[in-house]
Design a protein around this motif. Structure first.
Motif, PDB file in Angstrom:
ATOM      1  N   LYS A 158       0.847  -1.205   0.000  1.00 32.82           N
ATOM      2  CA  LYS A 158       0.000   0.000   0.000  1.00 32.82           C
ATOM      3  C   LYS A 158       0.874   1.243   0.000  1.00 32.82           C
ATOM      4  N   ILE A 203     -11.405 -12.456  -6.227  1.00 28.01           N
ATOM      5  CA  ILE A 203     -10.265 -12.459  -5.317  1.00 28.01           C
ATOM      6  C   ILE A 203      -9.202 -13.362  -5.924  1.00 28.01           C
ATOM      7  N   PRO A 211      -4.093 -12.520  -0.600  1.00 30.38           N
ATOM      8  CA  PRO A 211      -5.333 -12.300  -1.354  1.00 30.38           C
ATOM      9  C   PRO A 211      -5.613 -10.826  -1.624  1.00 30.38           C
ATOM     10  N   ARG A 213      -8.341  -8.077  -4.151  1.00 30.93           N
ATOM     11  CA  ARG A 213      -9.581  -8.013  -4.923  1.00 30.93           C
ATOM     12  C   ARG A 213      -9.339  -7.253  -6.223  1.00 30.93           C
ATOM     13  N   ASP A 250      -5.849  -4.283  -3.494  1.00 32.25           N
ATOM     14  CA  ASP A 250      -7.203  -4.043  -3.997  1.00 32.25           C
ATOM     15  C   ASP A 250      -7.171  -2.835  -4.931  1.00 32.25           C
ATOM     16  N   PHE A 253      -6.351   0.657  -3.645  1.00 29.96           N
ATOM     17  CA  PHE A 253      -5.029   1.035  -3.128  1.00 29.96           C
ATOM     18  C   PHE A 253      -3.941   1.122  -4.198  1.00 29.96           C
TER      19      PHE A 253
ATOM     20  N   LYS B 209     -10.683 -18.373  -1.371  1.00 29.95           N
ATOM     21  CA  LYS B 209      -9.934 -17.121  -1.538  1.00 29.95           C
ATOM     22  C   LYS B 209     -10.678 -15.931  -0.935  1.00 29.95           C
ATOM     23  N   VAL B 210     -11.995 -15.975  -0.998  1.00 28.84           N
ATOM     24  CA  VAL B 210     -12.776 -14.875  -0.433  1.00 28.84           C
ATOM     25  C   VAL B 210     -12.624 -14.867   1.093  1.00 28.84           C
ATOM     26  N   ASN B 212     -10.002 -16.001   2.739  1.00 33.57           N
ATOM     27  CA  ASN B 212      -8.642 -15.507   3.007  1.00 33.57           C
ATOM     28  C   ASN B 212      -8.583 -13.989   2.873  1.00 33.57           C
ATOM     29  N   TYR B 213      -9.286 -13.492   1.863  1.00 29.69           N
ATOM     30  CA  TYR B 213      -9.295 -12.051   1.616  1.00 29.69           C
ATOM     31  C   TYR B 213      -9.916 -11.309   2.809  1.00 29.69           C
ATOM     32  N   ALA B 216      -7.440 -11.296   5.637  1.00 28.83           N
ATOM     33  CA  ALA B 216      -6.219 -10.528   5.348  1.00 28.83           C
ATOM     34  C   ALA B 216      -6.498  -9.028   5.231  1.00 28.83           C
ATOM     35  N   SER B 217      -7.699  -8.673   4.740  1.00 26.18           N
ATOM     36  CA  SER B 217      -7.992  -7.248   4.505  1.00 26.18           C
ATOM     37  C   SER B 217      -8.980  -6.696   5.519  1.00 26.18           C
ATOM     38  N   LEU B 409     -19.494  -9.402  -3.380  1.00 23.86           N
ATOM     39  CA  LEU B 409     -18.694 -10.601  -3.635  1.00 23.86           C
ATOM     40  C   LEU B 409     -18.799 -11.610  -2.479  1.00 23.86           C
TER      41      LEU B 409
END
Lengths: 340, 472
Positions: A158, A203, A211, A213, A250, A253, B209-210, B212-213, B216-217, B409
């Motif tokens: 980021k 993702i 991961p 997006r 993402d 960012f 993956k969703v 994990n996302y 992670a986010s 999503l």
């Protein structure tokens, strides 16, 4: 008799129209079939070449004094020709063509492709009269743990994306009044300008457990908004590889989104691709990116783009999916290196 | 070699064919299974079979020595030595970082510092081995004299990496006789394998993956998205882990071995007690037999009962990993039990919910929803890498942003899991999910073909992720 004729007329018209439609449909179907057959033929040719020539030299090309080799000389010549063509293509639309050298390599461990590639790119740009900016010294002065996803990956973090946006901002503001002279009618414009699946929202993690997006707009560009026509704002198009695409972040960012937020008077378009070189950017430009009517085109490049022009790299990775046959020099290099 | 790969299909087809070709000779059949299991395990890393062989050796010798001994004190001493030896490997490999990493001067002796890789499945076969020697000590079964038979039982590839943790009393004797599966059993196996593949390849692989996302986010997402993300992890974990168990059971039954049913549609539970009787039942049974009951179980005062329960859950947390997040996960599950223990309602609901009805009553629905959400909250701890992430997730989920619009999503991915729950709800009274009650075999076969078609059509391409529970 007259009545009969009058009654028959609408049916005859409909019949003629439908026949006409059928002919048009048949013609369209034939064209599609022809295109399909050609693409199948190209696909098979690429497959055959990939079976015969598997190895991609990359950095190996520059080992043991390879920077002076005939093969690297040929790659440089090819790169120069492509850059020259790219400039002509872009400038023929009235858009400003700018090259930025961006590489994630930091510190003394830089690769030969960067070491020998960057001076060549800069001298080529000067020779061709291309405005260019080398961001690699500024990047090298940063802490990789801060600006990249180190140790998992070398792409932007980021903070790295903010740093990149800071570096790119003066370049785009310098040409904030520049306008292209070309517009395209809607019928001629392609539906997409980038290679991402239009309207996708998914993702990805690049197999690195990082991961992120990826949102693509309806035109296959990595941005949240669709590009509208007729234009009301200046269009800035970024083309390049993963440094522009920015994996592991993402959309919100990445540098191009940050620039878009800072400059709402501009439409900042990101057609970056996860792996690619000037050959791919040029083919994307010709095929669809030019229809986005950019006023300024900023192409990211670095030393890997030169060696990436080797025919085996192209056959394995090129977006065009067209066969790249080896030149005599490439054939000789390949045989000497991999088929001793 | 994952269950849902072409490599496994080829490996299993060859093993199955040879296994039934040598049907008249049980010992040879075991040798075939043993060789297959070692090939299967060696595929992951060449050092793994060495650990496995050591565990088998210790378990085998300990059980024989216990069996030969008549004096109770000596039997107990051998049992303790055996458990210590078996437990040492697991403790050292999984917990040396936590224990030695914090002691000055001993850091270099951590397993990771020495460069030792923790073998996949070590927890499962360690627990099986400890269970076996304890059962021999308790005289629940005699020590297995045939080393090949015992080795085959421990290393049996269907349950080697992820369980179900095999109960020696129920499973070990099956390796001494040949059980030819009936047509009904073969059909059940195929149905279980198919449903397992559907859960792994269509549900778990698509939503992974969703999940994990979201974890992670978490700093960038709102409370409602994170809540759905944690919910999605709850569903993913079930789809992934129960898929492995279903396939393992199906594969084992085709070899004439019946394994424990590890999952009994746990999301249709009316309280946490019922949930734990339906989730990872083989670990629960192991804890019950070898920890809970020896510690007194519910025979003492309510306070003792509570302490035992909290200890069991903390132990279960630590079994999952040497991390404070797992301890908190275990404790939170234990705390959920407290109101039920204090009101003597923990062991209610032994039958399936809304039996004979299409839909649950309003009260049952609220109970299901509450239990599901309580379990979902524990998943914050279970999946987060550290307590900072836990704090971040909890702060967001319990904030005003829980009312914000969630990411489409994530909503879509939760919706992907709903058909799985719907099918399981309809089939909840059946022995297994794809048990189709019709006297017409053609209809059943059509049903199976439909599932195969769905797997082929909807499975996530190029997904090679491991099963989540491999890491434990």
């Amino acid at each position: 008799m007259k009545k009969i004729l009058l009654l028959t007329l609408p049916f005859a018209t409909l019949l003629t129209l439908s026949c006409g439609n059928n002919i048009e449909q048949q013609q369209a179907a034939t064209a599609t079939e022809k295109a399909l057959a050609e693409s199948k033929k190209a696909f098979r040719a690429v497959e055959d070449l990939n079976n015969d020539y598997r190895e991609i030299p990359d950095e190996k090309m520059l080992e043991n004094g390879g920077q002076n080799s005939a093969i690297y000389g040929e790659m440089k010549k090819r790169y120069k020709a492509q850059l020259s063509e790219f400039k002509k293509e872009v400038e023929s639309t009235g858009a400003k063509f700018i090259v930025v050298i961006i590489t994630p390599e930091v510190g003394p461990g830089i690769t030969n492709r960067t070491r020998y590639g960057h001076p060549f790119i800069k001298s080529t740009c000067t020779e061709l009269g291309i405005e260019h900016y080398d961001l690699s010294p500024a990047i090298a002065a940063q802490n990789p743990d801060v600006i990249t996803q180190a140790p998992k990956d070398g792409h932007w973090s980021k903070k790295g994306a903010i740093f990149l946006a800071d570096q790119l901002e003066p370049i785009i503001t310098k040409y904030s009044t520049h306008k292209t002279t070309t517009t395209y009618p809607d019928a001629q414009r392609t539906e997409t300008f980038g290679d991402l699946a239009p309207g996708s929202d998914e993702i990805l993690d690049g197999g690195k457990n990082l991961p992120y997006r990826v949102v693509a707009n309806a035109q296959g560009l990595r941005m949240n908004e669709d590009v509208k026509f007729p234009k009301t704002k200046q269009h800035i198009l970024f083309m390049g590889g993963s440094q522009i695409y920015s994996p592991f972040l993402d959309n919100d960012f990445i540098a191009t989104t940050l620039l878009a937020k800072r400059h709402p008077e501009m439409v900042i378009m990101n057609s970056g691709m996860i792996s690619g070189c000037t050959d791919d950017f040029l083919s994307l430009w010709k095929e669809k990116a030019k229809y986005s009517e950019p006023d300024v085109v900023i192409v990211q490049t670095n030393g890997t783009d030169i060696t990436d022009l080797f025919f085996t790299n192209r056959n394995h990775l090129a977006r065009s999916k067209q066969p790249y046959y080896p030149s005599a020099e490439e054939e000789k290099y390949f045989r000497n290196t991999y088929r001793k | 070699m994952l269950f849902n790969t072409k490599e496994f299909a080829i490996f299993f087809a060859i093993t199955l064919a040879i296994y039934w070709l040598v049907k008249p000779w049980r010992n040879v059949q075991n040798l075939v299974l043993l060789a297959g299991s070692y090939y299967f395990y060696n595929n992951l890393h060449y050092t793994f079979p060495i650990y496995l062989a050591c565990m088998i050796g210790v378990g085998y010798v300990s059980a024989i020595l216990i069996d030969q001994q008549t004096q109770q004190t000596k039997r107990k001493a051998i049992l303790i030595v055996g458990i210590c030896l078996l437990g040492f490997g697991l403790t050292y490999l999984k917990y040396s970082t936590l224990i030695l990493g914090n002691i000055t001067g001993l850091e270099q002796w951590q397993a990771s510092a020495i460069g030792i890789i923790v073998p996949l499945g070590i927890s499962y076969y360690t627990f099986s081995s400890i269970g076996y020697i304890t059962d021999v000590y308790r005289k629940r079964l005699p020590a297995q004299q045939n080393a090949i038979t015992y080795a085959t039982y421990v290393s049996f590839f269907p349950h080697l990496l992820c369980g179900p943790i095999a109960s020696s009393v129920a499973v070990l004797p099956q390796f001494s006789k040949t059980n030819v599966p009936t047509w009904a059993q073969i059909e059940q196996s195929v149905a279980e394998i198919l449903w397992g593949l559907f859960k792994k390849m269509v549900i778990a692989a698509n939503v992974e993956k969703v999940v994990n996302y979201c974890y992670a986010s978490h700093e960038d997402l709102n409370g409602s998205t994170l809540f759905l993300g944690v919910t999605l992890f709850n569903l993913y974990l079930y789809a992934d882990f129960s898929a492995y168990s279903d396939i393992a059971r199906g594969v084992a039954r085709l070899l004439g071995i019946e394994l424990t049913q590890n999952f009994k549609m746990p999301f249709f539970s009316r309280n946490p007690g019922e949930f734990w009787r339906r989730w990872h039942t083989s670990l629960r049974k192991w804890m019950l037999d070898y920890l809970y009951l020896p510690m007194g179980g519910n025979r003492g005062s309510k306070l003792q009962y509570v302490i035992v329960m909290l200890f069991i859950f903390s132990f279960s947390g630590l079994w999952h990993g040497a991390n404070m997040t797992f301890v908190c996960w275990g404790l939170l599950n234990g705390i959920y039990f407290l109101p039920y223990i204090l009101t003597d309602k923990l062991t209610r609901y032994k039958d399936v919910v809304a039996k004979g009805k299409l839909l649950p009553s309003g009260k049952e629905f609220l109970q299901l929803l509450l239990t599901f959400n309580l379990i979902t909250l524990t998943r914050i701890f279970f999946r987060a890498p550290d307590m900072t992430v836990v704090k971040g997730l909890i702060t967001k989920i319990f904030s005003a942003s829980i009312l914000a619009v969630p990411l489409k999503l994530v909503v879509t991915n939760v919706a992907i899991c709903l058909p799985m729950l719907a099918v399981e709800w309809v089939q909840r009274e059946k022995e297994y999910v794809l048990q189709i009650s019709t006297k017409y075999p053609a209809l059943r076969i059509l049903g199976y073909i439909a599932v195969i078609f769905l797997i082929y059509w909807l499975h996530k391409r190029q997904n090679t992720s491991e099963y989540y529970y491999f890491k434990f």
